[in-house]
Design a protein around this motif. Structure first.
Motif, PDB file in Angstrom:
ATOM      1  N   LEU A   1       6.574   8.694  -7.442  1.00 13.57           N
ATOM      2  CA  LEU A   1       5.571   7.232  -6.755  1.00 13.57           C
ATOM      3  C   LEU A   1       6.854   6.940  -5.688  1.00 13.57           C
ATOM      4  O   LEU A   1       6.128   6.953  -4.791  1.00 13.57           O
ATOM      5  CB  LEU A   1       5.354   6.560  -7.394  1.00 13.57           C
ATOM      6  N   THR A   2       8.109   7.035  -5.935  1.00 10.72           N
ATOM      7  CA  THR A   2       8.884   7.080  -5.554  1.00 10.72           C
ATOM      8  C   THR A   2       9.387   7.948  -4.261  1.00 10.72           C
ATOM      9  O   THR A   2       9.515   7.410  -3.235  1.00 10.72           O
ATOM     10  CB  THR A   2      10.492   5.819  -6.015  1.00 10.72           C
ATOM     11  N   GLU A   3       9.604   8.492  -4.605  1.00 11.67           N
ATOM     12  CA  GLU A   3       9.363  10.010  -3.580  1.00 11.67           C
ATOM     13  C   GLU A   3       8.047  10.411  -3.038  1.00 11.67           C
ATOM     14  O   GLU A   3       8.935  10.238  -1.936  1.00 11.67           O
ATOM     15  CB  GLU A   3       9.387  11.484  -4.493  1.00 11.67           C
ATOM     16  N   ARG A   4       6.886   9.922  -3.160  1.00  7.27           N
ATOM     17  CA  ARG A   4       6.113  10.208  -2.540  1.00  7.27           C
ATOM     18  C   ARG A   4       5.766   8.578  -1.180  1.00  7.27           C
ATOM     19  O   ARG A   4       5.195   8.895  -0.503  1.00  7.27           O
ATOM     20  CB  ARG A   4       5.065   9.211  -2.951  1.00  7.27           C
ATOM     21  N   PHE A   5       6.430   7.546  -1.984  1.00  7.55           N
ATOM     22  CA  PHE A   5       6.577   6.436  -1.019  1.00  7.55           C
ATOM     23  C   PHE A   5       7.461   6.457   0.006  1.00  7.55           C
ATOM     24  O   PHE A   5       7.303   6.145   1.816  1.00  7.55           O
ATOM     25  CB  PHE A   5       7.431   5.053  -1.965  1.00  7.55           C
ATOM     26  N   ALA A   6       8.706   7.509  -0.308  1.00  7.29           N
ATOM     27  CA  ALA A   6      10.071   7.497   0.667  1.00  7.29           C
ATOM     28  C   ALA A   6       9.674   8.826   1.724  1.00  7.29           C
ATOM     29  O   ALA A   6      10.617   8.346   2.596  1.00  7.29           O
ATOM     30  CB  ALA A   6      11.707   8.165  -0.125  1.00  7.29           C
ATOM     31  N   SER A   7       8.733   9.704   1.292  1.00  2.96           N
ATOM     32  CA  SER A   7       8.227  10.488   2.369  1.00  2.96           C
ATOM     33  C   SER A   7       7.048  10.108   3.523  1.00  2.96           C
ATOM     34  O   SER A   7       7.442  10.406   3.830  1.00  2.96           O
ATOM     35  CB  SER A   7       7.554  11.725   1.775  1.00  2.96           C
TER      36      SER A   7
ATOM     37  N   VAL B   1       2.215   7.117   0.754  1.00  2.00           N
ATOM     38  CA  VAL B   1       1.760   6.512   0.585  1.00  2.00           C
ATOM     39  C   VAL B   1       2.566   5.053   1.434  1.00  2.00           C
ATOM     40  O   VAL B   1       3.912   4.807   1.164  1.00  2.00           O
ATOM     41  CB  VAL B   1       1.925   5.804  -1.189  1.00  2.00           C
ATOM     42  N   ASP B   2       2.302   4.180   1.290  1.00  2.00           N
ATOM     43  CA  ASP B   2       2.260   3.052   1.940  1.00  2.00           C
ATOM     44  C   ASP B   2       2.772   1.700   1.235  1.00  2.00           C
ATOM     45  O   ASP B   2       2.855   1.796  -0.084  1.00  2.00           O
ATOM     46  CB  ASP B   2       1.173   2.407   3.153  1.00  2.00           C
ATOM     47  N   GLU B   3       3.228   0.249   1.709  1.00  2.00           N
ATOM     48  CA  GLU B   3       3.868  -0.252   0.298  1.00  2.00           C
ATOM     49  C   GLU B   3       2.627  -0.609   0.014  1.00  2.00           C
ATOM     50  O   GLU B   3       3.248  -1.036  -1.681  1.00  2.00           O
ATOM     51  CB  GLU B   3       5.137  -1.047   1.667  1.00  2.00           C
ATOM     52  N   THR B   4       2.179  -0.507   0.513  1.00  2.00           N
ATOM     53  CA  THR B   4       0.854  -1.727  -0.406  1.00  2.00           C
ATOM     54  C   THR B   4       0.163  -1.425  -1.459  1.00  2.00           C
ATOM     55  O   THR B   4       0.796  -1.325  -2.468  1.00  2.00           O
ATOM     56  CB  THR B   4      -0.064  -2.497   0.700  1.00  2.00           C
ATOM     57  N   GLU B   5       0.025  -0.190  -1.407  1.00  2.92           N
ATOM     58  CA  GLU B   5      -0.188   1.362  -2.283  1.00  2.92           C
ATOM     59  C   GLU B   5       1.037   1.564  -3.496  1.00  2.92           C
ATOM     60  O   GLU B   5       0.931   1.513  -4.992  1.00  2.92           O
ATOM     61  CB  GLU B   5      -0.842   1.938  -1.574  1.00  2.92           C
ATOM     62  N   TYR B   6       1.395   1.513  -2.777  1.00  6.20           N
ATOM     63  CA  TYR B   6       2.896   1.808  -3.676  1.00  6.20           C
ATOM     64  C   TYR B   6       3.427   0.760  -5.507  1.00  6.20           C
ATOM     65  O   TYR B   6       3.631   0.987  -6.049  1.00  6.20           O
ATOM     66  CB  TYR B   6       4.488   2.179  -2.722  1.00  6.20           C
ATOM     67  N   LEU B   7       3.347  -0.480  -4.645  1.00  9.73           N
ATOM     68  CA  LEU B   7       2.919  -2.217  -5.305  1.00  9.73           C
ATOM     69  C   LEU B   7       2.558  -1.530  -5.978  1.00  9.73           C
ATOM     70  O   LEU B   7       2.588  -2.133  -6.801  1.00  9.73           O
ATOM     71  CB  LEU B   7       3.570  -3.065  -4.015  1.00  9.73           C
ATOM     72  N   HIS B   8       0.919  -1.684  -5.759  1.00  6.40           N
ATOM     73  CA  HIS B   8      -0.169  -1.512  -6.557  1.00  6.40           C
ATOM     74  C   HIS B   8      -0.052  -0.305  -7.797  1.00  6.40           C
ATOM     75  O   HIS B   8       0.505  -0.347  -9.478  1.00  6.40           O
ATOM     76  CB  HIS B   8      -1.577  -1.576  -5.775  1.00  6.40           C
ATOM     77  N   ARG B   9       0.352   0.519  -6.956  1.00  2.00           N
ATOM     78  CA  ARG B   9       0.536   1.987  -8.201  1.00  2.00           C
ATOM     79  C   ARG B   9       1.839   1.766  -9.370  1.00  2.00           C
ATOM     80  O   ARG B   9       2.059   1.921  -9.845  1.00  2.00           O
ATOM     81  CB  ARG B   9       0.480   2.669  -7.423  1.00  2.00           C
ATOM     82  N   LEU B  10       3.354   1.267  -8.364  1.00  3.99           N
ATOM     83  CA  LEU B  10       3.390   0.388  -9.484  1.00  3.99           C
ATOM     84  C   LEU B  10       3.873  -0.409 -10.168  1.00  3.99           C
ATOM     85  O   LEU B  10       4.209  -0.454 -11.830  1.00  3.99           O
ATOM     86  CB  LEU B  10       4.888  -0.324  -8.542  1.00  3.99           C
ATOM     87  N   ALA B  11       2.668  -1.469  -9.833  1.00  2.00           N
ATOM     88  CA  ALA B  11       1.854  -2.008 -11.172  1.00  2.00           C
ATOM     89  C   ALA B  11       0.968  -1.935 -12.270  1.00  2.00           C
ATOM     90  O   ALA B  11       1.350  -2.199 -13.425  1.00  2.00           O
ATOM     91  CB  ALA B  11       1.832  -3.512 -10.156  1.00  2.00           C
ATOM     92  N   VAL B  12       0.400  -0.956 -12.179  1.00  2.00           N
ATOM     93  CA  VAL B  12      -0.423  -0.068 -12.774  1.00  2.00           C
ATOM     94  C   VAL B  12       0.560   0.639 -13.482  1.00  2.00           C
ATOM     95  O   VAL B  12       0.379   0.573 -14.899  1.00  2.00           O
ATOM     96  CB  VAL B  12      -0.877   1.279 -12.229  1.00  2.00           C
ATOM     97  N   LEU B  13       1.995   1.315 -13.172  1.00  2.00           N
ATOM     98  CA  LEU B  13       2.822   1.947 -13.528  1.00  2.00           C
ATOM     99  C   LEU B  13       3.753   1.392 -14.802  1.00  2.00           C
ATOM    100  O   LEU B  13       4.019   1.356 -15.691  1.00  2.00           O
ATOM    101  CB  LEU B  13       3.524   3.100 -13.299  1.00  2.00           C
ATOM    102  N   ARG B  14       3.992  -0.134 -14.735  1.00  2.00           N
ATOM    103  CA  ARG B  14       4.990  -0.887 -15.667  1.00  2.00           C
ATOM    104  C   ARG B  14       4.039  -2.281 -16.039  1.00  2.00           C
ATOM    105  O   ARG B  14       3.804  -3.008 -14.845  1.00  2.00           O
ATOM    106  CB  ARG B  14       6.327  -1.854 -14.505  1.00  2.00           C
ATOM    107  N   PRO B  15       3.126  -2.400 -16.589  1.00  2.00           N
ATOM    108  CA  PRO B  15       1.878  -3.304 -16.980  1.00  2.00           C
ATOM    109  C   PRO B  15       2.717  -4.548 -17.289  1.00  2.00           C
ATOM    110  O   PRO B  15       3.878  -4.270 -18.560  1.00  2.00           O
ATOM    111  CB  PRO B  15       1.386  -2.798 -17.803  1.00  2.00           C
ATOM    112  N   THR B  16       2.415  -5.412 -16.966  1.00  2.00           N
ATOM    113  CA  THR B  16       3.556  -6.633 -17.587  1.00  2.00           C
ATOM    114  C   THR B  16       2.140  -7.556 -19.036  1.00  2.00           C
ATOM    115  O   THR B  16       1.539  -7.009 -18.788  1.00  2.00           O
ATOM    116  CB  THR B  16       3.285  -7.889 -16.560  1.00  2.00           C
TER     117      THR B  16
END
Length: 75
Positions: free
Chosen positions: A42-48, A51-66
């Motif tokens: 996901l980080t690699e896709r964001f860097a390239s 995905v935009d920042e909003t989508e990156y943060l949303h997907r990262l939150a899904v991968l790292r549930p609190t």
């Protein structure tokens, strides 16, 4: 003449298709290629820019549930 040429082209096409399918089935992916974790991918896709920042943060939150997920009172 055409009765000989057309069947020869058909036989050639079938042979080429058969051999190409046979070759595809015997190829194995390289085993020494490292597999990225979902977060790293996901980080690699964001860097390239895939995905935009909003989508990156949303997907990262899904991968790292609190642990503090909202409780649905309806269920």
């Amino acid at each position: 003449m055409i009765l000989i040429v057309v069947p020869l082209w058909i036989i050639a096409a079938v042979a080429i298709i058969s051999f190409s399918r046979f070759d595809r089935g015997t190829q194995t992916p390289p085993s020494d290629s490292p597999r990225l974790s979902p977060e790293a991918l996901l980080t690699e896709r964001f860097a390239s820019g895939d995905v935009d920042e909003t989508e990156y943060l949303h997907r990262l939150a899904v991968l790292r549930p609190t642990a503090e997920k909202p409780v649905d009172a309806h269920h």
